[in-house]
Design a protein around this motif. Structure first.
Motif, PDB file in Angstrom:
ATOM      1  N   VAL A 521       0.855  -1.178   0.000  1.00 11.01           N
ATOM      2  CA  VAL A 521       0.000   0.000   0.000  1.00 11.01           C
ATOM      3  C   VAL A 521       0.892   1.229   0.000  1.00 11.01           C
ATOM      4  O   VAL A 521       1.967   1.239   0.623  1.00 11.01           O
ATOM      5  CB  VAL A 521      -0.963  -0.008   1.221  1.00 11.01           C
ATOM      6  CG1 VAL A 521      -0.182  -0.063   2.526  1.00 11.01           C
ATOM      7  CG2 VAL A 521      -1.877   1.209   1.196  1.00 11.01           C
ATOM      8  N   GLN A 522       0.460   2.244  -0.699  1.00 17.25           N
ATOM      9  CA  GLN A 522       1.248   3.476  -0.790  1.00 17.25           C
ATOM     10  C   GLN A 522       0.321   4.687  -0.667  1.00 17.25           C
ATOM     11  O   GLN A 522      -0.782   4.697  -1.224  1.00 17.25           O
ATOM     12  CB  GLN A 522       1.996   3.536  -2.128  1.00 17.25           C
ATOM     13  CG  GLN A 522       2.738   4.847  -2.371  1.00 17.25           C
ATOM     14  CD  GLN A 522       3.471   4.854  -3.680  1.00 17.25           C
ATOM     15  OE1 GLN A 522       4.485   4.197  -3.821  1.00 17.25           O
ATOM     16  NE2 GLN A 522       2.949   5.598  -4.663  1.00 17.25           N
ATOM     17  N   TYR A 523       0.829   5.662   0.055  1.00 19.62           N
ATOM     18  CA  TYR A 523       0.121   6.945   0.117  1.00 19.62           C
ATOM     19  C   TYR A 523       1.031   8.013  -0.482  1.00 19.62           C
ATOM     20  O   TYR A 523       2.220   8.106  -0.146  1.00 19.62           O
ATOM     21  CB  TYR A 523      -0.227   7.327   1.553  1.00 19.62           C
ATOM     22  CG  TYR A 523      -0.826   8.721   1.658  1.00 19.62           C
ATOM     23  CD1 TYR A 523      -2.115   8.970   1.187  1.00 19.62           C
ATOM     24  CD2 TYR A 523      -0.095   9.774   2.190  1.00 19.62           C
ATOM     25  CE1 TYR A 523      -2.669  10.244   1.252  1.00 19.62           C
ATOM     26  CE2 TYR A 523      -0.630  11.047   2.259  1.00 19.62           C
ATOM     27  CZ  TYR A 523      -1.921  11.280   1.783  1.00 19.62           C
ATOM     28  OH  TYR A 523      -2.451  12.545   1.832  1.00 19.62           O
ATOM     29  N   LEU A 524       0.470   8.838  -1.384  1.00 16.80           N
ATOM     30  CA  LEU A 524       1.217   9.897  -2.053  1.00 16.80           C
ATOM     31  C   LEU A 524       0.460  11.203  -1.914  1.00 16.80           C
ATOM     32  O   LEU A 524      -0.758  11.263  -2.186  1.00 16.80           O
ATOM     33  CB  LEU A 524       1.403   9.564  -3.545  1.00 16.80           C
ATOM     34  CG  LEU A 524       2.025  10.656  -4.421  1.00 16.80           C
ATOM     35  CD1 LEU A 524       3.474  10.921  -4.010  1.00 16.80           C
ATOM     36  CD2 LEU A 524       1.960  10.267  -5.903  1.00 16.80           C
ATOM     37  N   TYR A 525       1.195  12.237  -1.482  1.00 18.55           N
ATOM     38  CA  TYR A 525       0.577  13.565  -1.379  1.00 18.55           C
ATOM     39  C   TYR A 525       1.467  14.605  -2.057  1.00 18.55           C
ATOM     40  O   TYR A 525       2.650  14.737  -1.725  1.00 18.55           O
ATOM     41  CB  TYR A 525       0.350  13.975   0.077  1.00 18.55           C
ATOM     42  CG  TYR A 525      -0.241  15.375   0.190  1.00 18.55           C
ATOM     43  CD1 TYR A 525      -1.587  15.597  -0.082  1.00 18.55           C
ATOM     44  CD2 TYR A 525       0.574  16.456   0.533  1.00 18.55           C
ATOM     45  CE1 TYR A 525      -2.122  16.870  -0.006  1.00 18.55           C
ATOM     46  CE2 TYR A 525       0.042  17.739   0.609  1.00 18.55           C
ATOM     47  CZ  TYR A 525      -1.317  17.936   0.327  1.00 18.55           C
ATOM     48  OH  TYR A 525      -1.845  19.206   0.390  1.00 18.55           O
ATOM     49  N   VAL A 526       0.884  15.324  -3.015  1.00 23.30           N
ATOM     50  CA  VAL A 526       1.515  16.465  -3.668  1.00 23.30           C
ATOM     51  C   VAL A 526       0.451  17.555  -3.769  1.00 23.30           C
ATOM     52  O   VAL A 526      -0.604  17.306  -4.380  1.00 23.30           O
ATOM     53  CB  VAL A 526       2.040  16.114  -5.076  1.00 23.30           C
ATOM     54  CG1 VAL A 526       2.726  17.327  -5.704  1.00 23.30           C
ATOM     55  CG2 VAL A 526       2.995  14.924  -5.039  1.00 23.30           C
ATOM     56  N   PRO A 527       0.648  18.723  -3.181  1.00 16.99           N
ATOM     57  CA  PRO A 527      -0.384  19.769  -3.236  1.00 16.99           C
ATOM     58  C   PRO A 527      -0.570  20.309  -4.651  1.00 16.99           C
ATOM     59  O   PRO A 527       0.320  20.192  -5.503  1.00 16.99           O
ATOM     60  CB  PRO A 527       0.156  20.842  -2.288  1.00 16.99           C
ATOM     61  CG  PRO A 527       1.631  20.629  -2.277  1.00 16.99           C
ATOM     62  CD  PRO A 527       1.836  19.153  -2.434  1.00 16.99           C
ATOM     63  N   TYR A 528      -1.729  20.886  -4.897  1.00 16.84           N
ATOM     64  CA  TYR A 528      -2.035  21.429  -6.222  1.00 16.84           C
ATOM     65  C   TYR A 528      -1.410  22.806  -6.395  1.00 16.84           C
ATOM     66  O   TYR A 528      -1.388  23.630  -5.486  1.00 16.84           O
ATOM     67  CB  TYR A 528      -3.554  21.536  -6.404  1.00 16.84           C
ATOM     68  CG  TYR A 528      -3.944  22.315  -7.642  1.00 16.84           C
ATOM     69  CD1 TYR A 528      -3.793  21.780  -8.909  1.00 16.84           C
ATOM     70  CD2 TYR A 528      -4.444  23.628  -7.518  1.00 16.84           C
ATOM     71  CE1 TYR A 528      -4.140  22.497 -10.045  1.00 16.84           C
ATOM     72  CE2 TYR A 528      -4.792  24.363  -8.654  1.00 16.84           C
ATOM     73  CZ  TYR A 528      -4.642  23.791  -9.905  1.00 16.84           C
ATOM     74  OH  TYR A 528      -4.975  24.516 -11.023  1.00 16.84           O
ATOM     75  N   GLN A 529      -0.904  23.022  -7.610  1.00 14.78           N
ATOM     76  CA  GLN A 529      -0.463  24.360  -8.011  1.00 14.78           C
ATOM     77  C   GLN A 529      -0.747  24.520  -9.494  1.00 14.78           C
ATOM     78  O   GLN A 529      -0.441  23.628 -10.289  1.00 14.78           O
ATOM     79  CB  GLN A 529       1.038  24.544  -7.742  1.00 14.78           C
ATOM     80  CG  GLN A 529       1.495  25.985  -7.955  1.00 14.78           C
ATOM     81  CD  GLN A 529       2.934  26.190  -7.520  1.00 14.78           C
ATOM     82  OE1 GLN A 529       3.741  26.780  -8.226  1.00 14.78           O
ATOM     83  NE2 GLN A 529       3.274  25.706  -6.331  1.00 14.78           N
ATOM     84  N   ASN A 530      -1.379  25.640  -9.847  1.00 10.50           N
ATOM     85  CA  ASN A 530      -1.717  25.900 -11.249  1.00 10.50           C
ATOM     86  C   ASN A 530      -0.430  26.046 -12.060  1.00 10.50           C
ATOM     87  O   ASN A 530       0.404  26.893 -11.762  1.00 10.50           O
ATOM     88  CB  ASN A 530      -2.564  27.175 -11.343  1.00 10.50           C
ATOM     89  CG  ASN A 530      -3.112  27.378 -12.747  1.00 10.50           C
ATOM     90  OD1 ASN A 530      -2.662  26.748 -13.710  1.00 10.50           O
ATOM     91  ND2 ASN A 530      -4.082  28.274 -12.861  1.00 10.50           N
ATOM     92  N   GLN A 531      -0.290  25.209 -13.102  1.00 10.63           N
ATOM     93  CA  GLN A 531       0.938  25.209 -13.903  1.00 10.63           C
ATOM     94  C   GLN A 531       0.668  25.529 -15.372  1.00 10.63           C
ATOM     95  O   GLN A 531       1.498  25.257 -16.237  1.00 10.63           O
ATOM     96  CB  GLN A 531       1.611  23.833 -13.780  1.00 10.63           C
ATOM     97  CG  GLN A 531       1.974  23.471 -12.335  1.00 10.63           C
ATOM     98  CD  GLN A 531       2.354  22.015 -12.155  1.00 10.63           C
ATOM     99  OE1 GLN A 531       3.174  21.490 -12.904  1.00 10.63           O
ATOM    100  NE2 GLN A 531       1.759  21.375 -11.163  1.00 10.63           N
TER     101      GLN A 531
END
Length: 787
Positions: A521-531
């Motif tokens: 199992v893996q948890y991945l978090y990357v916040p959003y930024q308008n690109q």
């Protein structure tokens, strides 16, 4: 030293190029390994076409083996023993008669009569003269030799070289005592004894063992006693030594190019470099001139190739090709490699045969890279560009990129620090397309922990990017209006991956196996930024597979970093036999989105609000040792659609004998970005086979059909026959030419090429006649993880 194929290598088997030598050695090693790990091989397996060297050894099984001399003394110091039933003579002359047998070291001579002239130190032999040493067997009517200077003459002689194909006759053989031989009214063939399918007759033939060269005057090549070619003069190397001269020509016929004649000229420049100039006359196009230069150093090697066809009579314009391949290591840790490929037009590989590309190529790489590596860090300087064949979009060029990577363990558990950074300038041939410079810095802390059967890997990284972009005055695409001249982006990323390795032993159908089961199992978090203010320079969507589910980013490059708040579940399992050989493997997994990703590529549909990704599964199996199955699927569980699928069934035998059926389907890309239109769906069925019927006959076939358009892309069938003296191959080929138009019109506008090609080879003399020289649109694929 570089090696090449001589025009006529009369006394030794043909020498291959230095690249081909590595292939031959690898094949021998594979064969030896197969023999060591298998039961007694059948004749068909031992001398099948794949193992050419073993086949030739079987061909000359009746030829005496070559035995190098171990005698270090000069001839005059080696005692001579003579046996005969009758001996007579005086002080001036001795005559030996009836069953005369002479032995001196590894040299043996027998005759009906032998006379030795004491004062002249001259000897003659008459009647059934037979001379044998470790290299050669000679039969002659009579022999005369001078013991002072070792000059020898034989009349009406037959000769057979040991351990190889090489035998013939001569009215007269003269040995000057200095390893120079003259053969008058001679013939030569590399066929085994009792088989003379072809031979080469020459008025005068010289063999210089000191210079390792041979030459012949007024040579006629005969096949079944029929003269087929005349050479006023030829010269050739007797060993691997290279020599400037003409290589064997080749001819072929195809419905587009018509009659084609190719005549290579080989140039020996130095022990570590050579060149080949090859003019090719094509009846319907004109004459193409090709030149290749190869070099080899202790630190690396490379090659340069250029081809030019002026005013192609079919296309109506000039055609050319450039190729450069270079790789050299120098100093300590330094390496420089370069690959440059360029052609004049989109249809070069479709129309013209060349060893530097095939008709399925649609993208040519042009790159050079200088790198420096140390134990804990490395750096590289790279320039990169592409030539796109067809109507595809031209990518940005990299001019240049400077990258630096470092790794340093921290003295706490297994914590480690990684750093990647680069500064890249992107250019473009079109002035209406944006360009720019990107600076990217990415430090990462990782903590891999292992507890017996459990593992927990944690990663924390920070991605900082800065863009300075040159924007066109007029927007070529509507989305260009979102671009900004300077953009700064900073994003953290957190990932934790954990799993457990389970194992169990069990029995099935009388065999013992070990199964491994790895749920993770893996948890991945990357916040959003308008690109959207950033252009896409080297970024595209990545194809999804099981291992791709655990990636940090679903895009290549750094121009788009997808936001993520997701959990990935996956499970994989392997089954191993008692020898540790993997017999079966499967894996299945899926991403679950706590929040849907908002980042997407320009001109793509907005991401649909979905709670999970496609379900991805892969399966490989090896049963009954030589049967292999592979299957893969990407299934959109929300819309009940198959996005991608492939399957292969293959049966293998020894020495590249196989039969394979494969299928592939591609409907939609991941997350429906860049979704393929209905008329662009790939729905293809294919088959390949290579069958060693017996020790001499091999058949092969390739067939690929598109079910969506009901069109055959490729249909090839061929047969090859190989004897110990000659070989012939016949190929019937029909394939679709490269198509760059609207796929919806492919049925009405497609063009095909048909050809019937014949390849003939005389063993030990090189190829003559027709050349097949083509490859299929679809290379043989071995899509199995199992080995």
């Amino acid at each position: 030293m570089l090696k090449t194929i001589p025009w006529l290598l009369l006394l030794l088997p043909l020498t291959k190029s230095y690249a081909e030598q590595e292939t031959i050695q690898q094949t021998d090693n594979e064969t030896e390994s197969a023999i060591e790990n298998s039961e007694l091989l059948t004749e068909e397996q031992i001398i099948s076409p794949r193992n050419r060297n073993e086949f030739l050894r079987q061909c000359y099984i009746r030829v005496p083996a070559q035995v190098p001399s171990t005698e270090t003394r000069p001839d005059e110091q080696i005692p001579v023993n003579i046996d005969a039933l009758s001996v007579s003579g005086s002080k001036a002359k001795f005559i030996y008669q009836d069953d005369v047998y002479l032995k001196q070291g590894d040299k043996n001579l027998s005759a009906d009569k032998m006379t030795y002239f004491v004062d002249q130190e001259r000897a003659t032999a008459e009647g059934n003269v037979n001379f044998v040493n470790g290299e050669l067997t000679l039969y002659s009517d009579d022999l005369e030799t001078n013991l002072n200077n070792d000059q020898t003459t034989l009349n009406q002689a037959d000769y057979q070289f040991h351990g190889q194909g090489g035998r013939g006759t001569a009215d007269r053989i003269y040995d000057n005592g200095l390893d120079l031989y003259e053969l008058n009214a001679s013939s030569y063939t590399a066929c085994p004894p009792e088989d003379t399918t072809w031979r080469l007759d020459a008025t005068t033939l010289y063999i210089d063992n000191t210079e390792e060269m041979g030459s012949a005057y007024n040579a006629v090549l005969r096949v079944k006693d029929v003269p087929v070619f005349y050479f006023p003069y030829i010269s050739y190397p007797l060993t691997d030594k290279r020599k400037t001269g003409l290589l064997f020509p080749s001819v072929e016929y195809a419905n587009t190019n018509g009659f084609t004649y190719t005549q290579p000229l080989y140039i020996n420049i130095a022990p570590n470099m050579d060149a080949t100039i090859t003019p090719t006359y094509m009846q319907n196009r004109g004459t193409k001139l090709a030149a290749e230069y190869r070099y080899l150093f202790d630190s690396g090697k490379g090659s340069l190739q250029g081809e030019y066809l002026g005013n192609d009579k079919i296309r109506g314009y000039d055609r050319y090709l450039y190729h450069w391949d270079h790789n050299v290591s120098f100093g300590q840790g330094w390496n420089f490699n370069a690959k440059y490929n360029k052609v004049s037009d989109d249809y070069y590989f479709t129309d013209l045969d060349t060893e530097y590309g095939d008709r399925s190529d649609n993208q040519l790489l042009q790159t050079a890279k200088l790198s420096y590596r140390q134990e804990s860090w490395n750096s590289e300087l790279e320039v990169r560009d592409f030539q796109i064949l067809g109507s595809g979009d031209t990518p940005h060029s990299v001019m240049p990129k400077l990258a630096f990577s470092a790794y340093r363990p921290i003295d706490w558990k297994s914590l480690q620090l990684d750093l990647y950074s680069e500064i890249t300038q992107f250019g473009h041939d079109d002035e209406d397309v944006y360009t720019g410079t990107r600076i990217h810095i990415e430090p990462k802390l990782s903590l891999p922990l292992y507890y017996n059967s459990m593992f927990v890997n944690t990663e924390l990284k920070y991605m900082l990017s800065f863009y300075e972009q040159d924007l066109p005055d007029s927007n070529k695409e509507s989305w260009y209006s979102d671009l900004e001249r300077t953009v700064t982006r900073n994003l953290p990323s957190f990932k934790i991956n954990s799993g457990v390795n389970f194992e169990r032993d069990f029995s099935f159908m009388g065999s013992n196996y070990r199964q491994t089961l790895v749920p993770q199992v893996q948890y991945l978090y990357v916040p959003y930024q308008n690109q959207s203010a950033i252009g896409t320079y080297d970024t595209t969507s990545l194809q999804q597979d099981y291992y791709g589910l655990f990636r940090d980013n679903r895009y290549s490059g750094y121009d788009r970093i997808a936001d993520a708040n997701q959990v990935t579940l996956g499970i994989s399992s392997s089954f191993l036999d008692n020898n540790g050989k993997e017999k079966m493997r499967f894996a299945i997994g899926q991403n679950y989105y706590i929040e849907s990703s908002k980042v997407h590529l320009p001109d793509s549909d907005n991401i649909s609000e979905t709670s999970r990704s496609s379900l991805v599964g892969e399966f490989d199996m090896n049963f009954k040792n030589n049967y292999f199955v592979h299957a893969g699927i990407e299934w959109d569980t929300d819309n009940n659609q198959i996005k991608r699928a492939n399957a292969t069934l293959e049966k293998r035998w020894l020495y590249n004998t196989f039969a394979q059926v494969n299928y592939r389907y591609l409907g939609f890309s991941e997350d429906n970005e860049l979704a393929i239109d209905e008329d662009e769906v790939v729905n293809q069925l294919g088959a390949k086979a290579n069958w060693s019927i017996n020790s001499q006959w091999t058949a092969f076939a390739s067939y690929y059909h598109d079910l969506e358009y009901n069109q055959t892309f490729e249909s090839i069938i061929g047969v090859q026959y190989q004897s110990c003296c000659w070989a012939v191959g016949l190929t019937i080929d029909e394939h679709m030419l490269a198509y760059y138009g609207d796929l919806s019109d492919i049925t009405s506008t497609r063009e095909t090429e048909q050809s019937i090609k014949l390849n003939i080879e005389l063993m030990g003399l090189g190829g003559v006649g027709f050349s097949s020289g083509d490859q299929g649109l679809f290379d043989y694929g071995r899509p199995f993880y199992l080995k």
